[in-house]
Design an enzyme around this catalytic site. Structure first.
Site, short mmCIF file in Angstrom:
data_model
loop_
_atom_site.label_atom_id
_atom_site.label_comp_id
_atom_site.label_asym_id
_atom_site.label_seq_id
_atom_site.Cartn_x
_atom_site.Cartn_y
_atom_site.Cartn_z
CG HIS A 56 -1.78 -1.20 1.35
ND1 HIS A 56 -2.63 -1.61 0.35
CD2 HIS A 56 -1.92 -2.09 2.36
CE1 HIS A 56 -3.26 -2.71 0.75
NE2 HIS A 56 -2.83 -3.03 1.95
CG HIS A 218 -6.33 -5.90 1.33
ND1 HIS A 218 -7.12 -5.24 2.25
CD2 HIS A 218 -5.05 -5.82 1.78
CE1 HIS A 218 -6.35 -4.78 3.22
NE2 HIS A 218 -5.10 -5.11 2.96
#
Length: 330
Positions: A56, A218
Site C-alpha cells: 500500500h 486488497h
C-alpha cells in the site's frame, strides 16, 4: 506477469533496504521490520505508530517523519504486521509521553495492535488506539467486521501527527484522531485487479470492459460491477456515495487517490470531475491532495476521500510535515 523484483520471498526486505538507502533521515530495521524517525524518541512528544500489510506504499513507512508518524511496522504483502514489531516500534519512539496506535479496520491489524498495546503497557508504555473505518462502500467485507480503513488513514496520520508535533498530550491527540475518523469517508473504484508477488497473477477476476465500484485496497469486492464508465460518471457515483453518508457542513479536505496503476494525468483529470460534482452539491473544498498515497500494488483505479475540516483541522493540515511521501512548510 512481469514484476520489478528479485524473488517474491524478499520483496518486502528489498523494499525496506531501498527506503533506507533513499532516506537517511529514517532508521530502518530490515530484519525486524520497523521504520522510525532517526531523531526518535523526541523528548516530551506523543509518538504515533501505524502499520499494515506491505503493498500500500507510501502508506505507512512513507509517512514517517516530523509532522506525521514516528514509527511504522510493515507486514508481508497484504498481511498484518505482528505484535512484536509494534512493540519494538513503540519502545523505539516513546519519550514517556505515550504512543498512539493508528489502526486500519482489518481483522488482523485490529487483533495484533490490540495485543501489542497490552504488551507495551506491560513494559510501562502508555498506549492509546484509534480505529480508522472510513470506507462507505460496504458494511462488512472479507477482512473486516464493519467498515474498512482506507484513505482517511492519511488524514488521521497527518492531522494527529501535527497535533503531537505541537506538544498536545496523548488524550488530546487521541481525541483529535477520533474526530478526524468521524468526519471522514471514502469510496474506491477498481479498473483492474492487482497482482501480488507471491501469486504473480491477478488476485481477482475483473473482465475487460468492467469495473468494480466500492473495491477494497486488497481487491475485496465492492457494491457492484458495471461496464466501463467515463471519469465524470465514476466521480458522480463515488462522491454521491461519500456525501450520502457524511453530509459535511464544513469545507472539506479532498484526497483523490490512485490505487498504484493509474497515471497521474488521469488522476488530475478525475480530480476535475470530482470537483465538478462537489461544486454542484455545494460542498466547498478547502485543500486537495492528488496522487498515489494509499495504493494496492499495481491496481488501476482511484478512490475519493473527504474530511469535513473545521478551522483547527485546516491549521493542522497546513502545519509543516517532512516525510518521504508528504512534505511541505519546513
Amino acid at each position: 506477469m512481469r514484476m520489478l523484483i528479485n524473488v517474491p520471498e524478499t520483496v518486502v526486505a528489498d523494499g525496506l533496504r531501498g527506503i533506507a538507502a533513499a532516506h537517511p533521515e529514517l532508521t530502518v530495521d530490515v530484519e525486524r521490520r520497523v521504520v522510525v524517525r532517526r531523531d526518535a524518541p523526541v523528548a516530551g512528544k506523543v509518538a504515533l505508530v501505524s502499520g499494515g500489510g506491505s503493498g500500500h506504499e507510501p502508506l505507512h513507512a512513507g509517512f514517517v517523519g516530523p509532522g506525521m508518524l514516528d514509527g511504522a511496522c510493515p507486514g508481508e504483502v497484504f498481511t498484518s504486521p505482528v505484535p512484536d514489531q509494534m512493540v519494538r516500534a513503540a519502545a523505539a519512539v516513546d519519550s514517556g509521553a505515550g504512543v498512539l496506535f493508528v489502526v486500519k479496520n482489518y481483522t488482523g491489524d485490529v487483533l495484533n495492535f490490540e495485543m501489542a498495546a497490552e504488551l507495551a503497557e506491560e513494559e510501562g508504555i502508555q498506549v492509546a488506539r484509534v480505529l480508522v473505518d472510513d470506507d462507505v462502500a460496504v458494511t462488512d467485507s472479507l477482512y473486516t467486521a464493519g467498515r474498512r480503513g482506507t484513505g482517511a488513514t492519511l488524514f488521521v496520520e497527518k492531522l494527529a501527527g501535527a497535533a503531537a508535533e505541537e506538544g498536545a498530550p496523548l488524550e488530546r491527540v487521541e481525541a483529535l484522531a477520533r474526530r478526524v475518523v468521524a468526519r471522514s469517508r471514502s469510496f474506491g473504484v477498481a479498473l483492474s485487479a492487482c497482482s501480488t508477488p507471491a501469486k504473480g497473477s491477478p488476485t481477482f477476476d475483473l473482465p475487460p470492459g468492467e469495473l468494480e465500484l466500492g473495491v477494497g485496497i486488497h481487491g475485496e469486492p465492492g457494491r457492484e460491477r458495471r461496464g466501463m464508465m467515463t471519469a465524470g460518471e465514476i466521480a458522480e457515483v463515488a462522491v454521491d456515495a461519500v456525501l450520502d453518508d457524511l453530509r459535511p457542513s464544513d469545507p472539506v479536505l479532498l484526497l483523490v487517490n490512485g490505487m498504484g496503476g493509474t497515471p497521474l494525468l488521469e488522476l488530475y483529470g478525475f480530480n476535475a470531475e470530482v470537483r465538478k460534482v462537489l461544486d454542484a452539491r455545494r460542498v466547498p473544498v478547502a485543500r486537495t491532495l492528488v496522487g498515489n498515497y494509499v495504493t494496492s500494488l499495481d491496481m488501476a483505479g482511484c478512490s475519493v476521500t473527504v474530511c469535513a475540516a473545521d478551522e483547527e483541522l485546516l491549521r493542522l493540515w497546513d502545519a509543516p510535515v517532512a516525510t518521504p511521501a508528504l512534505r511541505w512548510g519546513r
